[in-house]
Scaffold this motif. Structure first.
Motif, PDB file in Angstrom:
ATOM      1  N   PRO A  68       4.095  -9.124  -6.047  1.00 53.84           N
ATOM      2  CA  PRO A  68       5.114  -8.548  -6.931  1.00 53.84           C
ATOM      3  C   PRO A  68       4.510  -8.150  -8.281  1.00 53.84           C
ATOM      4  O   PRO A  68       3.694  -8.873  -8.856  1.00 53.84           O
ATOM      5  CB  PRO A  68       6.126  -9.685  -7.087  1.00 53.84           C
ATOM      6  CG  PRO A  68       5.948 -10.521  -5.859  1.00 53.84           C
ATOM      7  CD  PRO A  68       4.483 -10.454  -5.535  1.00 53.84           C
ATOM      8  N   GLY A  69       4.897  -6.966  -8.763  1.00 56.48           N
ATOM      9  CA  GLY A  69       4.436  -6.517 -10.063  1.00 56.48           C
ATOM     10  C   GLY A  69       2.964  -6.181 -10.141  1.00 56.48           C
ATOM     11  O   GLY A  69       2.361  -6.241 -11.209  1.00 56.48           O
ATOM     12  N   ALA A  70       2.363  -5.791  -9.017  1.00 54.37           N
ATOM     13  CA  ALA A  70       0.925  -5.536  -9.004  1.00 54.37           C
ATOM     14  C   ALA A  70       0.544  -4.210  -9.662  1.00 54.37           C
ATOM     15  O   ALA A  70      -0.607  -4.022 -10.052  1.00 54.37           O
ATOM     16  CB  ALA A  70       0.406  -5.554  -7.569  1.00 54.37           C
ATOM     17  N   PHE A  71       1.506  -3.280  -9.807  1.00 50.66           N
ATOM     18  CA  PHE A  71       1.182  -1.936 -10.291  1.00 50.66           C
ATOM     19  C   PHE A  71       2.136  -1.529 -11.414  1.00 50.66           C
ATOM     20  O   PHE A  71       3.267  -2.012 -11.486  1.00 50.66           O
ATOM     21  CB  PHE A  71       1.284  -0.925  -9.144  1.00 50.66           C
ATOM     22  CG  PHE A  71       0.451  -1.269  -7.951  1.00 50.66           C
ATOM     23  CD1 PHE A  71      -0.900  -0.971  -7.931  1.00 50.66           C
ATOM     24  CD2 PHE A  71       1.013  -1.928  -6.855  1.00 50.66           C
ATOM     25  CE1 PHE A  71      -1.680  -1.305  -6.833  1.00 50.66           C
ATOM     26  CE2 PHE A  71       0.243  -2.261  -5.752  1.00 50.66           C
ATOM     27  CZ  PHE A  71      -1.112  -1.956  -5.743  1.00 50.66           C
ATOM     28  N   ASP A  72       1.658  -0.633 -12.260  1.00 47.28           N
ATOM     29  CA  ASP A  72       2.566  -0.049 -13.245  1.00 47.28           C
ATOM     30  C   ASP A  72       2.825   1.431 -12.991  1.00 47.28           C
ATOM     31  O   ASP A  72       3.566   2.065 -13.729  1.00 47.28           O
ATOM     32  CB  ASP A  72       2.078  -0.269 -14.680  1.00 47.28           C
ATOM     33  CG  ASP A  72       0.665   0.204 -14.930  1.00 47.28           C
ATOM     34  OD1 ASP A  72       0.007   0.686 -14.000  1.00 47.28           O
ATOM     35  OD2 ASP A  72       0.208   0.091 -16.086  1.00 47.28           O
ATOM     36  N   LEU A  73       2.234   1.979 -11.907  1.00 48.13           N
ATOM     37  CA  LEU A  73       2.513   3.354 -11.502  1.00 48.13           C
ATOM     38  C   LEU A  73       2.367   3.468  -9.993  1.00 48.13           C
ATOM     39  O   LEU A  73       1.368   3.015  -9.420  1.00 48.13           O
ATOM     40  CB  LEU A  73       1.545   4.328 -12.188  1.00 48.13           C
ATOM     41  CG  LEU A  73       1.651   5.794 -11.775  1.00 48.13           C
ATOM     42  CD1 LEU A  73       3.020   6.364 -12.122  1.00 48.13           C
ATOM     43  CD2 LEU A  73       0.541   6.622 -12.436  1.00 48.13           C
ATOM     44  N   VAL A  74       3.376   4.047  -9.344  1.00 47.00           N
ATOM     45  CA  VAL A  74       3.332   4.359  -7.918  1.00 47.00           C
ATOM     46  C   VAL A  74       3.650   5.840  -7.765  1.00 47.00           C
ATOM     47  O   VAL A  74       4.602   6.344  -8.371  1.00 47.00           O
ATOM     48  CB  VAL A  74       4.346   3.524  -7.103  1.00 47.00           C
ATOM     49  CG1 VAL A  74       4.340   3.936  -5.627  1.00 47.00           C
ATOM     50  CG2 VAL A  74       4.043   2.033  -7.224  1.00 47.00           C
TER      51      VAL A  74
END
Length: 241
Positions: free
Chosen positions: A119-125
């Motif tokens: 969870p919360g591994a990225f700040d942009l997808v």
């Protein structure tokens, strides 16, 4: 529609009679020579738009295929970029791509409906051209998965082309393609899910909001406007609340 390096009619027929996963495994070596690959003009426009709101630290390309979206992320992410796809063949081609020095790039085989990330591994997808492989009923789970791997305030972005008008040949081409795919899936197993007209912007916006995103539409000015003044191409920007 295809360059001489692209797949033959026989190869496309074999792909269409396979599952989505196996079909793309077969198509992977020639995928970049087909119209199915997102054009560089769209990729560049999205990269420019994201650069104005970045930089970002960690990015994920959802259903990355041969990695064109990963190249977009590498322009706007400082630390790491990940591509995820369920086709081993597409990932194999992506790994062979030569990419300039920049953020760390990794490739993961996985299903977008059950993402194998913390969870919360990225700040942009981001995602390019993959949504036709999901039925409308699958969008809530798909968007919930994206929401789960984004940090609070993280962004989910993807381009959307304006649909062709009923008076244009493109409208009837897409309508005919979808009709053929529905007949194929009614008569043949396993199904090959690829519907160009199933991803409707109004429905998508509603599902994103239900999944916990704040949604805005950004015109990509590189493509101009249609006769009625509406943008030819937009970027959907969904921010995790």
């Amino acid at each position: 529609m295809f360059s001489p390096e692209g797949p033959s009619l026989r190869e496309l027929a074999v792909q269409a009679l396979s599952s989505v996963e196996h079909g793309y495994d077969l198509l992977a070596p020639k995928f970049d020579h087909t119209p199915f690959r997102t054009p560089d003009t769209v990729l560049d426009a999205v990269a420019s738009a994201l650069a104005r709101t970045g930089p970002y630290d960690a990015g994920l390309d959802l259903c990355c295929g041969t990695g064109a979206g990963v190249d977009v992320l590498a322009r706007v992410c400082r630390r790491s970029v990940t591509g995820v796809d369920f086709s081993a063949g597409m990932l194999g081609m992506a790994r062979q791509g030569v990419r300039p020095a920049g953020p760390t790039v990794s490739w993961v085989r996985g299903d977008a409906r059950a993402l194998p990330f913390a969870p919360g591994a990225f700040d942009l997808v981001v995602s390019f051209g993959a949504f036709g492989h999901f039925l409308p009923k699958e969008l809530p789970e798909l968007f919930a998965q994206v929401q789960s791997v984004l940090r609070p305030g993280g962004t989910f972005a993807f381009p959307v082309l304006a649909p062709p008008r009923p008076t244009s040949p493109g409208f009837w081409l897409l309508l005919g393609f979808d009709a053929v795919m529905r007949v194929r899936n009614a008569l043949w197993r396993p199904p090959f899910v690829m519907y160009y007209r199933a991803f409707r912007l109004g429905d998508v916006r509603r599902e994103l909001e239900w999944a916990g995103f704040r949604v805005c539409l950004q015109e990509l000015p590189e493509f101009g406007r249609r006769g009625d003044g509406s943008p030819r191409v937009r970027m959907v920007t969904a921010v995790r609340s």
